[in-house]
Enzyme design. Structure first.
Site, short mmCIF file in Angstrom:
data_model
loop_
_atom_site.label_atom_id
_atom_site.label_comp_id
_atom_site.label_asym_id
_atom_site.label_seq_id
_atom_site.Cartn_x
_atom_site.Cartn_y
_atom_site.Cartn_z
N HIS A 41 4.35 7.09 39.35
CA HIS A 41 4.33 5.56 39.43
C HIS A 41 4.33 5.06 40.83
CE1 HIS A 41 6.49 2.02 37.33
NE2 HIS A 41 5.28 1.49 37.58
N HIS A 45 8.51 9.36 37.56
CA HIS A 45 8.54 8.23 38.43
C HIS A 45 7.78 8.35 39.85
CE1 HIS A 45 11.96 6.32 36.71
NE2 HIS A 45 12.86 7.36 36.81
N HIS A 50 10.96 14.21 34.01
CA HIS A 50 11.27 12.56 33.97
C HIS A 50 11.15 12.06 35.43
CE1 HIS A 50 14.26 9.46 33.09
NE2 HIS A 50 14.49 9.45 34.56
N GLU A 51 11.66 12.89 36.21
CA GLU A 51 11.49 12.53 37.93
C GLU A 51 9.96 12.48 38.50
OE1 GLU A 51 13.85 10.74 39.16
OE2 GLU A 51 15.54 11.61 37.66
#
Length: 688
Positions: free
Chosen positions: A487, A484, A480-481
């Site tokens: 991104h 990020h 999940h992280e």
């Protein structure tokens, strides 16, 4: 009255590592050289420079243009952004009493400076005049978006208010900045204040070896005999999951679920003050509620849309969630449990049922999820999808010995970013997991400014006898992280504050949540998951059991997340100030999603950092909103191949690289070919 920072005498600014050009690779922060006493003079110098830059823009006598006004504003305050990002990121990841005190002192100063910009009548006039010409300026989509966001940042932050109301706005926003810092400080203090210290070996004998070892290491670090469990999530959840001692579990559960609710670090009054102050700001700006104000700049756009969205999510799943709880309660009864199944019982019996139902448990999977292997697996996934590679560089300074720094290179070997990885809990770090940046992507004077991205976790530390072994949920968290991080790494825009994760809150979780899907993909797990002792590849039948169990208690977990969204919206759709006790208000807001017994004394809001200190106010629903996006988006990978380079390239081009250069719905439709469909989420959960 202006707020100033007092500077200790004798400080040599020329020797301040926050004010001098960094000698580190890529201009990364010189963390080991930074001392507590460096921050105040750095802030003072940076603020002085930023004020001069703003004055130069506002006081120009020539006609305002996109370049001399909008672009100039976008690039102003560069040093202040640098100092602030280093200070506030470290205040979350490696803080101390001095930094926390300074955070409370400096936050109102920074808020006042921000207000000085948006409440500057001459500056707003220049922005307004450029905005009025927007249709004739022949701007690129990115420039048009910057102009629109700049104009709105003024109007949404008081530029059009009367002088009297501007003064009131300053007072309210300064108060808010202080309150949120106090909230964070109290949560950290309350988390660190409690320990469960066990000296009787019989009380830990049933726990898995990795749990015992971790608790013994915690005790040793504190100079204690026996085993210590803390309110850090990996420690707390492990005890609740594997211990049958109801008395101790209740004590630990109550401590965790009442953090900062009463006692020396009580946040009850602060929650009320934050909520009422936010409402006052919203009303001053012409909105009925703080949620109305926030949602104007979100994909969802308004309160009715969010409330309808949460209502649909709850209505479609709450019966299934209650069914999940009944299934666990019925199983507990067959195991000899009598009475009502309480929240502190749920983890223990749900884990036992999962183990029996799917023949799978954390004990079985953890040996294959050695932290270093998981990291390599995720790096390999990024390489297969996007062609990027990672290279550790110990010449890049780090802020704690546990942190490692990596260079990130594109498929053509060009440099992309620095990635910091910070894995383990410590008293100086807040709980949870998050991605942040010390510097975001931009282009300055025609040259790229590369991102400095950081991932922060709280995984179980390695011990003398075993490495750090992750639970399956922690593997998912890491994916999940890392989403990020991608991104931020792939950001390809021009203007600071418009690239990478600087997007709408209900869009920012798409890149992170889509990555979680690979955790249950056999092709991915087969690439890297090996037993840390034997080197044996993860068995195919174990992988299949992981896949089979992916929707275990999915409705329960889903409704739990919806309940947090309901709590958030409850606080921020208020149209009148509240004085209702925090726990009572919360219980009423979340009541429809309560599927386990409510416990007197429990309170989530007083430690709900996401909405009271983390930027998710009136935005927590965004996690579920993004789940709809990612379920729909990942379906394309499933259709064409989970390592499909063409789909990945499109996702990078249309989602990961674009930042806030266009409206997120435009970007999503360009990638997917249609607007997101909520049915994709229900289908993924196995709920038709």
């Amino acid at each position: 009255m202006a707020v100033t920072i007092s500077i200790a005498g004798g400080c040599d600014r020329s020797a301040n590592p926050l004010l001098t050009e960094s000698a580190a690779p890529y201009g990364a922060p010189m963390f080991p050289q930074i001392k507590n006493e460096d921050y105040e003079p750095a802030f003072e110098q940076a603020l002085q420079e930023a004020r001069e830059e703003i004055a130069d823009i506002a006081n120009r006598t020539d006609a305002p243009t996109f370049a001399n006004t909008i672009e100039a504003l976008a690039y102003s305050g560069e040093r202040l952004d640098w100092v602030s990002s280093i200070f506030f990121n470290l205040n979350e990841a490696h803080t101390n009493d001095t930094m926390q005190a300074l955070a409370e002192k400096i936050s109102p100063v920074l808020t006042e400076f921000s207000n000085d910009i948006t409440l500057n009548a001459a500056l707003f006039d220049r922005v307004r005049r450029v905005y009025a010409q927007r249709d004739s300026l022949q701007l690129t989509p990115e420039q048009s978006r910057l102009l629109e966001k700049t104009y709105k940042s003024f109007t949404r932050n008081g530029a059009a208010l009367s002088e009297e109301d501007k003064k009131r706005y300053r007072e309210l926003t300064a108060k808010l900045s202080q309150l949120t810092q106090q909230f964070s400080r109290n949560v950290l203090a309350a988390t660190n204040a409690y320990t469960l210290h066990i000296t009787d070996s019989a009380q830990v004998a049933e726990l898995p070896e990795f749990v015992r070892e971790g608790a013994a290491a915690e005790a040793k670090e504190r100079g204690l005999q026996g085993w210590v469990f803390t309110l850090q999530y990996p420690s707390m959840s492990s005890f609740l999951t594997y211990s049958s001692n109801r008395e101790l579990k209740e004590q630990l559960w109550r401590a965790y679920n009442s953090r900062a609710f009463g006692g020396e670090s009580d946040n009850s009054a602060i929650v009320e003050e934050i909520v009422n102050t936010r409402l006052a700001v919203a009303r001053l700006l012409g909105y009925n509620s703080y949620a109305d104000y926030v949602l104007e700049e979100r994909m969802a756009e308004n309160v009715p849309t969010v409330e309808s969205f949460l209502s649909e999510l709850l209505g479609r799943t709450v019966d299934a969630a209650r069914g999940d709880v009944r299934e666990v309660a019925d199983y507990a009864a067959t195991e000899g449990f009598s009475g009502e199944l309480m929240p502190w019982d749920f983890g223990y019996y749900s884990e036992k049922l999962k183990s029996e139902k799917y023949n799978i448990s954390d004990e079985q999977t953890k040996p294959y999820f050695r932290l270093e292997s998981v990291q390599q697996g995720i790096f390999t996934l990024a390489e297969k999808l996007y062609g990027i590679t990672f290279r550790e560089n110990d010449r890049i300074p780090v802020y704690h010995p546990d942190v490692k720094a990596y260079e990130v290179y594109d498929a053509d070997s060009s440099f992309l970013a620095v990635l910091y990885m910070d894995y383990f809990p410590r008293a100086s770090k807040r709980g949870g997991a998050w991605m942040t940046e010390f510097r975001s992507r931009s282009v300055r004077d025609g040259k790229p400014v590369y991102p400095l991205v950081s991932l922060v976790f709280n995984f179980t530390k390695p011990t003398e006898n075993s490495p750090s072994l992750l639970t399956f949920n922690e593997v998912t968290t890491m994916l999940h992280e890392f989403g990020h991080a991608l991104h931020g790494i792939f950001a390809d825009g021009t203007y600071p504050g418009m690239t990478g994760t600087s997007v709408y809150r209900d869009f920012v979780e798409l890149p992170s949540q889509i990555m979680e899907n690979w955790a249950t993909e056999k092709e991915f797990l087969d690439l890297w998951a090996e037993h840390y002792q034997t080197g044996e590849k993860i068995p195919a039948d174990l992988v299949q059991r992981i896949i089979d169990a992916r929707n275990y208690l999915a409705a329960y977990a889903h409704v739990r997340q919806v309940s947090f969204g309901l709590c958030d919206m409850g606080w921020h759709t208020l149209t009148e100030p509240t004085a209702e006790p925090v726990n009572q208000f919360e219980a009423q807001s979340m009541g429809a999603a309560q599927v386990l017994p409510y416990v007197d004394g429990q309170c989530t809001s007083t430690s709900f950092s996401h909405i009271f200190a983390g930027g998710y106010a009136a935005g927590y629903y965004g996690y579920k909103w993004a789940e709809v996006l990612e379920a729909d988006a990942f379906a394309l990978f499933k259709e064409r191949g989970i390592f499909n380079r063409e789909v990945a390239a499109s996702f990078r081009e249309n989602i990961l690289s674009k930042g806030n250069s266009e409206h997120p719905m435009t970007l999503y439709v360009r990638f997917r070919g249609h607007k997101p469909d909520v049915q994709a989420l229900f289908k993924k959960m196995g709920i038709e």
